[in-house]
Design an enzyme around this catalytic site. Structure first.
Site, PDB file in Angstrom:
ATOM      1  N   ARG A   1     -51.312  39.807 -65.567  1.00 28.06           N
ATOM      2  CA  ARG A   1     -52.760  39.776 -65.351  1.00 28.06           C
ATOM      3  C   ARG A   1     -53.473  40.346 -66.571  1.00 28.06           C
ATOM      4  O   ARG A   1     -53.079  41.376 -67.099  1.00 28.06           O
ATOM      5  CB  ARG A   1     -53.141  40.585 -64.104  1.00 28.06           C
ATOM      6  CG  ARG A   1     -52.575  39.985 -62.823  1.00 28.06           C
ATOM      7  CD  ARG A   1     -52.968  40.753 -61.577  1.00 28.06           C
ATOM      8  NE  ARG A   1     -52.258  40.225 -60.424  1.00 28.06           N
ATOM      9  CZ  ARG A   1     -52.311  40.743 -59.195  1.00 28.06           C
ATOM     10  NH1 ARG A   1     -53.050  41.816 -58.973  1.00 28.06           N
ATOM     11  NH2 ARG A   1     -51.631  40.194 -58.202  1.00 28.06           N
TER      12      ARG A   1
ATOM     13  N   ARG B   1     -52.175  49.975 -63.403  1.00 27.51           N
ATOM     14  CA  ARG B   1     -52.868  48.747 -63.798  1.00 27.51           C
ATOM     15  C   ARG B   1     -52.374  48.300 -65.173  1.00 27.51           C
ATOM     16  O   ARG B   1     -52.867  48.762 -66.202  1.00 27.51           O
ATOM     17  CB  ARG B   1     -54.382  49.000 -63.826  1.00 27.51           C
ATOM     18  CG  ARG B   1     -55.223  47.731 -63.790  1.00 27.51           C
ATOM     19  CD  ARG B   1     -56.701  48.073 -63.817  1.00 27.51           C
ATOM     20  NE  ARG B   1     -57.096  48.832 -62.660  1.00 27.51           N
ATOM     21  CZ  ARG B   1     -57.435  48.313 -61.475  1.00 27.51           C
ATOM     22  NH1 ARG B   1     -57.431  47.001 -61.323  1.00 27.51           N
ATOM     23  NH2 ARG B   1     -57.791  49.083 -60.457  1.00 27.51           N
TER      24      ARG B   1
ATOM     25  N   GLU C   1     -53.853  51.652 -53.779  1.00 31.28           N
ATOM     26  CA  GLU C   1     -53.327  50.405 -53.238  1.00 31.28           C
ATOM     27  C   GLU C   1     -51.922  50.128 -53.771  1.00 31.28           C
ATOM     28  O   GLU C   1     -51.657  50.241 -54.959  1.00 31.28           O
ATOM     29  CB  GLU C   1     -54.246  49.236 -53.624  1.00 31.28           C
ATOM     30  CG  GLU C   1     -53.731  47.894 -53.120  1.00 31.28           C
ATOM     31  CD  GLU C   1     -54.322  46.708 -53.867  1.00 31.28           C
ATOM     32  OE1 GLU C   1     -53.672  45.650 -53.862  1.00 31.28           O
ATOM     33  OE2 GLU C   1     -55.407  46.850 -54.471  1.00 31.28           O
TER      34      GLU C   1
ATOM     35  N   SER D   1     -51.116  44.422 -50.567  1.00 31.50           N
ATOM     36  CA  SER D   1     -52.266  43.739 -49.972  1.00 31.50           C
ATOM     37  C   SER D   1     -51.732  42.559 -49.174  1.00 31.50           C
ATOM     38  O   SER D   1     -50.997  41.729 -49.718  1.00 31.50           O
ATOM     39  CB  SER D   1     -53.220  43.263 -51.077  1.00 31.50           C
ATOM     40  OG  SER D   1     -54.434  42.809 -50.540  1.00 31.50           O
TER      41      SER D   1
ATOM     42  N   ARG E   1     -45.762  50.383 -58.859  1.00 24.70           N
ATOM     43  CA  ARG E   1     -46.551  51.391 -58.144  1.00 24.70           C
ATOM     44  C   ARG E   1     -45.664  52.188 -57.183  1.00 24.70           C
ATOM     45  O   ARG E   1     -45.899  53.383 -56.961  1.00 24.70           O
ATOM     46  CB  ARG E   1     -47.714  50.730 -57.401  1.00 24.70           C
ATOM     47  CG  ARG E   1     -48.731  50.124 -58.349  1.00 24.70           C
ATOM     48  CD  ARG E   1     -49.986  49.646 -57.643  1.00 24.70           C
ATOM     49  NE  ARG E   1     -50.943  49.084 -58.609  1.00 24.70           N
ATOM     50  CZ  ARG E   1     -52.222  48.851 -58.355  1.00 24.70           C
ATOM     51  NH1 ARG E   1     -52.716  49.118 -57.162  1.00 24.70           N
ATOM     52  NH2 ARG E   1     -53.011  48.338 -59.275  1.00 24.70           N
TER      53      ARG E   1
END
Length: 425
Positions: A261, A276, A348, A351, A390
């Protein structure tokens, strides 16, 4: 993609629903184009009916050896009109599709209405966060102390926001992905897939990444491919342009892939650590279901992700995302947020979304209830099962000890040859 017929029949419902998502989509333009297309289509049908009628008259005149030249000339003109209007219809349909591809999914009635993450609704918590009698270190510092996380070397190879794991750091990443895949495949009935991580434009349109989020994607300069941002893209497109049978459903797929990403809108956010990055590893879960079962399947999907965190002993909470914070394709989303003690907050880590028939319409994935029935669109669901980097960071922070050693969660020890602790070398 939304159903243009449904929008046409109940435009106020869609206007209200999109306002809840803080979307300024102009449905009037869409409806005007739809009316224009249908009006032109009626004219074409009338002209074709006229042409068929006159063609019969021409045939009779020829049988009688009578002159039909004027009618033949007139029908040539009608044919040119039909051809021109067919082109007009095609162009209008392309404009309609272009607009539909930029409109997000409609939120389910149970989704809390809100503007941003502050309006998300906490559903439940699991586990009790550790209360350290010392200042816990962030995972990037612990990674450096143990020489298992090296951003400086990664920066030399690639640049900022890329991780490099070493030794036990790399082994633990590999152990985590195997642990997650074993749970999903051996206990929950998912079929493991090893998919391509380069996807074409049609695949990305099918799952909703394009055209709206093209700036978030890494694109190959000389080839028509994009690096996937999630293996959801690969897994959903396995059945693009297919008609399944009801007895095949539900279908469960899981995959481990690297994900990429650009994080184009994340300047200055989470610049340190593994939260991130441009490249990260993730285990993904995707389901294909019937419409009537999809919301029950969403709850079990969330439970699959929760089980990973529970077995690793990581405290977390489940939140229902509000209308303004949900992803583009989702009708309802639950986020799992893991406790990060050094940051004193939940972050987070998974999801899980039901996108209903939104992706199926874009990717043309349907099913038949029996041989004589009309094909219907399947419902698709996706969920992180879970983000490995994560999870790695959460273990490092939650399982740190005062001497900076790191205990290994019991569930992970069999994947690390029984190792119980990472000691400072």
């Amino acid at each position: 993609m939304l159903d243009i017929k449904a929008i046409r029949e109940n435009p106020e419902f869609f206007r209200t629903a999109l306002l809840k998502r803080n979307q300024a989509t102009n449905l009037d333009t869409l409806l005007e184009l739809d009316a224009q297309r249908r009006n032109t289509l009626r004219k074409v049908e009338d002209l074709k009916a006229e042409r068929n009628k006159v063609s019969e008259e021409i045939s009779l005149l020829k049988k009688k050896k009578e002159n039909a030249d004027s009618k033949i000339i007139a029908m040539r003109e009608v044919g040119e009109h039909i051809k021109a209007m067919d082109i007009e219809i095609k162009l209008t349909e392309e404009k309609i599709e272009d607009i539909l591809l930029t409109i997000p999914n409609i939120p389910h009635e149970s989704v809390p209405v809100g503007k941003d993450e502050k309006d998300n609704l906490e559903i439940r918590r699991w586990g009790t966060p550790n209360h350290f009698d010392y200042e816990p270190l962030p995972h990037w510092d612990l990674g450096e102390i143990h020489n298992i996380l090296d951003f400086n070397s990664a920066a030399k190879i690639s640049g900022a926001r890329f991780p490099l794991l070493k030794g036990m750091g790399a082994r633990m990443e590999r152990a985590l992905l195997n642990f997650m895949l074993d749970q999903h495949t051996k206990e929950e009935g998912f079929l493991e897939i090893m998919p391509p991580i380069l996807a074409n434009r049609d695949a990305l349109i099918g799952t909703g990444q394009l055209p709206k989020f093209e700036l978030e994607m890494f694109k190959c300069a000389d080839d028509p491919y994009y690096l996937i941002s999630t293996s959801e893209i690969s897994l959903v497109n396995i059945h693009r342009d297919e008609i399944l049978q009801e007895n095949q459903l539900p279908i469960y797929y899981t995959a481990f892939t690297p994900c990429f990403r650009r994080e184009a809108g994340a300047a200055g956010r989470d610049t340190r650590g593994l939260i991130r990055n441009h490249q990260f590893n993730k285990v993904e879960m995707v389901k294909f279901t019937t419409p009537e079962s999809s919301y029950n399947e969403l709850e079990t999907l969330v439970a699959c992700a929760e089980k990973v965190l529970q077995r690793l002993g990581l405290p977390y909470r489940v939140v229902s995302l509000c209308t303004g914070d949900m992803g583009f394709s989702a009708a309802k989303t639950y986020d799992l947020e893991v406790w990060m003690p050094a940051q004193n907050t939940y972050r987070e880590i998974s999801s899980c979304s039901n996108v209903c028939d939104f992706q199926a319409r874009r990717a043309n994935i349907r099913f038949k209830r029996d041989q004589g029935s009309k094909p219907e669109f399947v419902h698709t669901l996706n969920g992180s099962g879970i983000a490995i980097g994560r999870t790695w960071a959460a273990i490092i922070e939650n399982y740190q000890n005062k001497d900076h050693s790191i205990s290994i969660p019991e569930a992970l020890q069999p994947y690390l040859d029984g190792l119980k602790k990472i000691e400072i070398a």
